[in-house]
Every structure is written in C-alpha cells, then in structure tokens.
Design a protein around this motif. Structure first.
Motif, PDB file in Angstrom:
ATOM      1  N   ARG A  59      -0.017   2.031   6.872  1.00  0.00           N
ATOM      2  CA  ARG A  59      -1.147   1.232   6.396  1.00  0.00           C
ATOM      3  C   ARG A  59      -0.745   0.142   4.893  1.00  0.00           C
ATOM      4  O   ARG A  59      -0.166   0.646   4.195  1.00  0.00           O
ATOM      5  CB  ARG A  59      -2.363   2.062   5.534  1.00  0.00           C
ATOM      6  N   ARG A  60      -0.913  -0.948   5.211  1.00  0.00           N
ATOM      7  CA  ARG A  60      -0.744  -1.902   4.075  1.00  0.00           C
ATOM      8  C   ARG A  60      -1.514  -1.974   2.896  1.00  0.00           C
ATOM      9  O   ARG A  60      -2.782  -1.937   3.137  1.00  0.00           O
ATOM     10  CB  ARG A  60      -0.382  -3.329   4.646  1.00  0.00           C
ATOM     11  N   ARG A  80      -3.630  -3.272   0.043  1.00  0.00           N
ATOM     12  CA  ARG A  80      -4.346  -4.498  -0.208  1.00  0.00           C
ATOM     13  C   ARG A  80      -4.061  -5.038  -1.040  1.00  0.00           C
ATOM     14  O   ARG A  80      -3.999  -4.467  -2.242  1.00  0.00           O
ATOM     15  CB  ARG A  80      -6.053  -4.413  -0.035  1.00  0.00           C
ATOM     16  N   GLU A  81      -3.668  -6.421  -1.485  1.00  0.00           N
ATOM     17  CA  GLU A  81      -3.425  -7.397  -2.433  1.00  0.00           C
ATOM     18  C   GLU A  81      -4.594  -7.603  -3.176  1.00  0.00           C
ATOM     19  O   GLU A  81      -5.803  -8.174  -2.891  1.00  0.00           O
ATOM     20  CB  GLU A  81      -2.454  -8.590  -2.218  1.00  0.00           C
ATOM     21  N   ARG A  82      -4.382  -7.432  -4.580  1.00  0.00           N
ATOM     22  CA  ARG A  82      -5.490  -7.705  -5.590  1.00  0.00           C
ATOM     23  C   ARG A  82      -5.194  -9.320  -5.840  1.00  0.00           C
ATOM     24  O   ARG A  82      -4.230  -9.356  -6.586  1.00  0.00           O
ATOM     25  CB  ARG A  82      -5.720  -6.630  -6.678  1.00  0.00           C
TER      26      ARG A  82
END
Length: 432
Positions: free
Chosen positions: A52-53, A55-57
């Motif tokens: 699972r990648r 999530r970029e904030r």
C-alpha cells in the motif's frame, strides 16, 4: 473429472507455452487473488497483495486545510488532522527514543573500526597480522612443547583418561545418535581442563589461576591514521597472579624489525570491521576492576561452535583468536606502561589461546613486544600458530557402512596423543 476429459487435457498440455499459460492465469485471477489450478504449481498461482502506497500530503501555502479535528469524529470529505507529538513530563524507559547520532556527546566525525566477537575478517589471519603489526611463526616454540614431553609433567594413565574424556563428551553425556557440536565441544573442553588441573599437587602454581567467563574486553590503538578497537566477550579466560614468561629473547625480538608486513591491496585492512562514530577514543579495559588479584591473562579458550548465531570459517576463527589475544595483551600493557606508544616494552606480555570445535584444535601464542603500531617499520609483535590439529579422526555411535563394508567402526578411532600434549604444554606454561 471424467476419464475422457482427463485424457484430452493431458494431450493438449504440451501445446501451451509458459507465456500463454501465465496470460491465462492472469485472466482467471480476480482482484489480485489467484484461483486454484490443479495442473499448475503454487509458485505460478500464489500472489501477494501489492504494498500500500502512503498518501502524499499536499500543503498549499496560504490555504488552511479543513479537517474534522474539531468535530472529534471522522467526516467523509474532510482531511485527517495532524496533531503535535505528545511528550511526557516524566521518564518512561519503555517509550524512550534516542536522539539522532550527531547530537550525542560521544559522536565524532572521524570513524572508528571495531573488531568484535562476531567479526568475520575477509583476509583472515593475514588481516589480523596487519592490524596487530605482528610476525607469524608456524608451529609452537620447541621449548614450550618440551614441557609436556617430560614424564614428570604428565598425567597418570594420560592417554586412557583423555580417551575417556572424549567418549564422555561424544557418547556418555547424551542419548542422541548425533549430538550437537556446540554441546560436546563445551563438554570436551571442560573435561580436558579438569584433567590438566589434577597436576596441581605437583605444580602448586596452577592454583594461582582463576577462570572467568562473560567478561567484556576493550582496547584501542592507532594503525596509520585510523583508529581501531577490540571490544566484546571472548569465551573462557584463565587469569593468573603471575605473568607468563617471555617466549623469545631480546635478540629474536630485535630481528623482527627486518620483517616486512604482507599487504593485500586493493582490499582495505578495515574491511568487515564495524564502522562506528559513537565511541571513546582512549578506552582500555581488561574486563576486571582495579585491584583484581588475578590481573594477568594466561590462556583464552575459544569454541568454534559456541555462538549458534555466528559461525566463522576456520581462517576467520583463527583471526579472531589473534585479535582477542592481542586485545588482552594490549589492555594489560596500557595499564602497566600507559597509553603512550612504546617502541619496545621492557617486559613483553605473552598471552596464549586455544580454539576447538570438539575435534580440531588451534594453538596460538602471542607476544606483545611494542605498542607503537602506527607505522609498518620498527619492532613487530610475534605470533606462533599451530592450526588444524586433530585430536581424533572419528567418534561414531553407529558404524559407517558402505556397500556392506564397515568403513568406520563404532566408537572412538584415530586418537592422536600428541595433540593433547600440546594442550597440556600450554596449560603448564608458567607453572613449571
């Protein structure tokens, strides 16, 4: 499955290539989970879920992110709040977090290369000789071996009692058909030391020794511009009230200045050593407090199968013997003469080492002549090494039979009494 269907499937199987078969398997899989296929091995059907990648904030300057933090519950469409890290106002060792390495008081930019009990040096003994600035001499000194040749220094019924000690370690101490090496190696070493201790009535100086285990050694020195240290625990050590006598005289020590150390360029001498930046520069500790009544190291006993998590090859095992014998001698020299380099010690320090795996023995004598180890010139230290000496050939619970012929009979075979005499000579050194 009907017999006719199975027959046609077996006939059609060779016509499918592996590429077509993998494509078909991909079509039949659903949501990354492969179905069960009776004609294909598990390695083609099993598929692990993808990682699972995170999530970029995304942070946009000037815009405040709307979160559900004030509502105290999850709200779809709103961002997840980010709270500041909570710090306790009390110390809890269970949740302690170490500061970064560069913020610790012992941090130094210049690295230190540490040799510990699990180090597997690539070049083996040659690398250890360069690190300790030593000259290698094959075999043990003749005058030392002559101690065990004298009948007055031998044990009554020596060969018979040694063979009984081997049988006790290999046969009588266990009910297994093939005992573990770390088990019978420890038992055999204890039995042989117990046999040698029976000579205390003839040589009272044997009673001036003290065995120690689980002690921690630390010694540091400079080789060239690099800083090296020997640290860790190294088996069983016999300490003594009196130091061991010198093995070689002043003339032989002076002749070591002409010896040229062997280099192994392009391999770095610090290869396989632990590189650390958190250390004390002048750390020298023999593992015992000041005023200990047995300050002199006599003999180190290593077991090749002692550490189950770290098994060293014979060459690396002998290098470990050289390094820790040197470390004990260097720590003692620093306590006697100080940490300043000495080109020639007034009284060289001798430390012995014995290594075994339950059948093969390694015998080593180390004499520290100098603590000036920065350059390759000048007086060298001396190492006498007798390697891969067999105590016996076989110890079989059951006979080895091949093609209806007994190749190796059951019991102890191929006992070599000269190996125990070398073991006894090192034990009697300094007491006779």
């Amino acid at each position: 499955m009907f017999p006719e269907t199975a027959h046609w499937l077996r006939m059609a199987a060779p016509s499918f290539s592996p590429t077509v078969l993998l494509k078909d398997l991909g079509r039949m899989s659903t949501h990354g989970q492969a179905r069960r296929h009776f004609a294909v091995s598990r390695c083609l059907t099993a598929k692990a879920p993808p990682a699972r990648r995170p999530r970029e904030r995304v942070e946009i300057p000037g815009l405040e992110m709307v979160t559900y933090g004030e509502r105290m519950h999850y709200v779809p469409g709103l961002a997840k709040p980010v709270y500041p890290q909570w710090e306790r106002d009390y110390k809890d060792p269970r949740y302690y977090k170490a500061p970064p390495a560069h913020q610790m008081p012992l941090y130094k930019e210049k690295p230190c290369y540490v040799y510990n009990q699990r180090t597997s040096a690539l070049e083996g003994v040659q690398q250890a000789l360069w690190l300790t600035k030593s000259k290698l001499i094959s075999g043990l000194p003749p005058h030392l071996l002559s101690l065990a040749e004298n009948p007055a220094n031998q044990i009554p019924d020596q060969d018979e009692r040694v063979q009984n000690a081997i049988k006790h370690a290999r046969f009588w101490d266990t009910t297994e058909d093939r005992p573990r090496k770390e088990t019978y190696s420890n038992t055999l070493l204890s039995n042989l030391l117990h046999l040698c201790a029976t000579l205390q009535s003839r040589h009272p100086a044997i009673g001036r020794r003290f065995p120690a285990e689980k002690y921690s050694l630390a010694a540091s020195w400079k080789r060239g511009e690099d800083l090296f240290q020997v640290r860790g625990q190294n088996g069983l050590l016999y300490n003594c009230m009196d130091p061991l006598p010198e093995v070689s005289g002043k003339q032989e020590v002076g002749d070591t200045a002409d010896h040229i150390l062997k280099v192994f360029y392009p391999v770095s001498p610090s290869i396989d050593l632990q590189k650390v930046h958190l250390y004390e520069e002048e750390v020298n500790c023999s593992g015992f407090r000041k005023g200990f009544p047995y300050p002199h190291a006599h003999t180190l006993y290593f077991q090749g199968a002692g550490d189950v998590n770290c098994k060293l090859l014979p060459e690396q095992f002998r290098a470990k013997m050289v390094m820790f014998a040197f470390g004990n001698a260097l720590a003692r020299a620093h306590s006697l003469y100080g940490t300043q380099p000495q080109s020639l010690l007034g009284h060289p320090i001798t430390v012995q080492a014995v290594g075994t795996n339950g059948r093969l023995f390694q015998f080593l004598v180390f004499q520290l002549n100098t603590t000036d180890l920065s350059g390759d010139d000048g007086i060298k230290n001396q190492v006498w090494l007798d390697e891969d000496v067999e105590l016996y050939d076989y110890a079989k619970v059951r006979p080895l039979i091949k093609k209806k012929q007994v190749k190796v009979p059951a019991g102890l075979a191929g006992y070599r009494p000269e190996t125990f005499r070398k073991f006894l000579a090192l034990y009697l050194h300094g007491a006779v």
